[in-house]
Enzyme design. Sequence first.
Site, mmCIF file in Angstrom:
data_model
loop_
_atom_site.group_PDB
_atom_site.id
_atom_site.type_symbol
_atom_site.label_atom_id
_atom_site.label_comp_id
_atom_site.label_asym_id
_atom_site.label_seq_id
_atom_site.Cartn_x
_atom_site.Cartn_y
_atom_site.Cartn_z
ATOM 1 N N ASP A 43 -5.764 -3.288 -2.240
ATOM 2 C CA ASP A 43 -5.555 -3.859 -3.260
ATOM 3 C C ASP A 43 -6.928 -4.274 -3.886
ATOM 4 O OD1 ASP A 43 -4.430 -5.028 -5.668
ATOM 5 O OD2 ASP A 43 -3.420 -6.584 -4.182
ATOM 6 N N ASP B 13 -7.477 -2.670 -11.184
ATOM 7 C CA ASP B 13 -6.508 -3.029 -10.135
ATOM 8 C C ASP B 13 -5.775 -2.045 -9.500
ATOM 9 O OD1 ASP B 13 -5.139 -4.578 -8.604
ATOM 10 O OD2 ASP B 13 -4.043 -5.454 -9.932
#
Length: 425
Positions: A100, A284
Amino acid sequence: MSGPLFNLLVSYLLLCSSFATAIRIPHTITNKHGIHSHQNIVKRSVTLDLPRNPDYAPNGPVAYALGKGDVNADTVTNDREYLSRVGFGTPLQWLNVDLDTGSSDVWVYSNDTLPEVAGNRTVFRIQDSSTAQKVANTTWIITYGNRAWGNVYNDTLSLATIPFSAPLESCISASPSLTADPFIDGIFGLAYGLPSQTTPLQPTVLSLLLPHLAAPLFTTDLRHHSSAGAYTFGYIDPARCKADSQIHYTPLVQGAQFWEFAYTGIHVEGQADWYLANFTAIADTGTTLLLLNRDMTELYYSSVPGAKQNWTVGGIWTFPCQLEEDHHPEESGSQEGWGGGEGRGGGELPDFEVGFENGFVARVPGRFMNYTVMPDDAGRCMGGLQEWDYEFGIFGDVFLKAVYAVFDVGGGRIGFAEKDLGDGE
């Protein structure tokens, strides 16, 4: 989070209200990665494959609710996951974690986790690791609408052939929005300069990983509905780009904590003009959707017949799954130096393009922009672009699947290149 749509809306509102405390963007910050050279460190490069989870049930409203609440949590409960096998402890225990770029902490479910929270998933067995050492008087709390929290250990982590020691956050409890997905065993944060969420502060895993890499960078090659994608650490794999494509770099914004960069405009296939201005966005991998401001979102859906917002689930943009033929009446124009394509027609969503100061234009195919069927209406689909009420955009997986991305930590920049998208172009 898997109940009636009314509950989804309530959850959405709660998640949105917690955004400011969850993302914690200060006005100024000095990025410090602590890159040191040590003679006893062997610098390596490695590739991690990204198997897609084909079994997780689609739930578009949940993905949007989480995306609106916090950039850190989206891939925990979305309908399309990219999980990597990462080793923890001695001997190594292999867990499926989400890499992430929107967070900096590494946390996993473990034997510390409450049984009703852990469920039947695989957990890290702390007592089986000879190298696990609890960090005294240290805790962590991350806000994803509600909370995840627990203890902190130092232990060995392994990205394929790269072992290193780092703080490992052991989950005691987490909100239902996180635990609803039984396939994910934890989060592996790779944000650029975001501090860890530990008290007292511990070094980030990325800062401890960098000295072990042949080059201070990593790349992502996410693939649409495919397990052929991969992350690479310490090197750039030119085979994952188009043969004639170069990597176009953009510097991160000053004081960046996330992978935040500037772009100069957007273009919708079939429309004559570009929407130009000065914008920033965050790359992201932990967010599934493409999230932009209201003007840009409305501009895109103005080219989609029958598109409208569904206010029973927080204003999600939806459209008829069976679009009209030839819904792009005009050929797309372009401003000098930008380029453009002809309208496709054929009942598809229009392509979406993003322009950069360096001249690169990233094209997200229309088929990527169709996210999923709405759970309450099989005749309507949810778009991969949704409205976002903040000044910066979120370029999640919908965008990242369309490019080869280089996260250059050492250079303080991000790079994008064209890759084969399997559409014959």
